[in-house]
Motif scaffolding. Structure first.
Motif: not given
Length: 140
Positions: A116-124, A73-82, A56-58
């Motif tokens: 987590i893998d889906e988020i990492i792919k998105f960040i990349g 971090i809460d905003e990002i976490h909520n986005y990722c959950k959605t 989430l920090k990345c």
């Protein structure tokens, strides 16, 4: 779509009978695929530290670099959950389906790894950031 329950005497007993009935009604007469898996342990402490302390920090840094705006971090976490950890809600009257975020604390270790893998792919893809692997992060 996931429906949790128990197998007892060779019969499936859903935890939420009304939801189960709604799903059966929605797919009545259609070809479906059913997968059964054993519920496993909830996510590990190490996964949780890696997710909040690295992934989430990345995301946060990538978003800032792109938009010159800090998200919490809460905003990002909520986005990722959605986006990657939701359940579908069916309106029984109209058949309309919508999505709501699920709690990540309910995910088992495998499901949390996929999340987590889906988020990492998105960040990349979005931010061009290579997220360090857990083995590269000794102090999380």
């Amino acid at each position: 779509m996931t429906i949790e329950g128990k197998i007892k005497d060779s019969f499936f007993i859903p935890n939420n009978l009304e939801f189960y009935k709604a799903i059966l009604k929605k797919f009545n007469g259609k070809d479906v695929e059913v997968k059964i898996s054993k519920v496993s342990n909830n996510r590990s402490i190490q996964q949780n530290r890696y997710y909040f302390g690295v992934v989430l920090k990345c995301f946060q840094q990538g978003y800032f670099d792109l938009n010159n705006e800090w998200l919490s971090i809460d905003e990002i976490h909520n986005y990722c959950k959605t986006k990657w950890n939701y359940k579908e809600i069916v309106n029984l009257k109209t058949g309309e389906v919508t999505q709501i975020a699920r709690s990540t604390s309910d995910l088992n270790t495998y499901e949390f790894m996929i999340f987590i893998d889906e988020i990492i792919k998105f960040i990349g893809e979005w931010f061009g950031i290579v997220v360090p692997s857990p083995s590269d992060c000794k102090e999380i």
